[in-house]
Every structure is written in structure tokens, then in C-alpha cells.
Write a protein that holds these residues in place. Sequence first.
Motif: not given
Length: 99
Positions: A71-85
Motif C-alpha cells: 500500500r505504501a509503495f502504490v500510494l508513493g508511486a501515485r504521488d510521483g515519489e518514484f518518477d524518473l528524471e
Amino acid sequence: MAEDKELRARKERERDELYSLDISGVEWHSAPGTEEHEERVEIAYLPDGAVAMRSSLDPDTVLRYTEAEWRAFVLGARDGEFDLEPAQQDPQDPKNSAE
């Protein structure tokens, strides 16, 4: 301090239980539109909301996540925490020229 030790012990038990599950018969899912020969991330849903994840190119290496971790990973991905530069583009490379 005792609470930290208790929390760590509980998380270790959860991880041990998760990795002791026999997942040989799980159904693996990947993003729609991907082909069998393409590299892709695959996930399988496990009991209690846990998830297993692997690469289609290395199906023997499987990571497992508790429901809270997933859940923490999915929410982080939705918030853009893992967006690539955006990759630095070489203006001399013909693939980067505007047409």
C-alpha cells in the motif's frame, strides 16, 4: 525502546511467514498490452493482502511485500515519489532531433 524491539520482531515474523508461503501455484499478472516476450514487471496477489513481484526476465527472483508495504509503495508511486528524471539528451544524437 521496548516498542521498537516489539515492532521489529513483529515485522521480522511477518516477513518470515511471507517468505515461507508456497507460491508455486499463484497467478502472475502484468500490465495490459504487454507481450510474453517483452520485459515486464509481474505481480501475484498473496493471502492477507500481500503481494509478490518479479521481473519476467528473472522469474526465479521474487520479492514479497506485506499489505502495508505494498500500500505504501502504490500510494508513493501515485504521488510521483518514484518518477524518473528526464534523461539528459545529447543534441548531437540524431534520435533527439525534432522532426
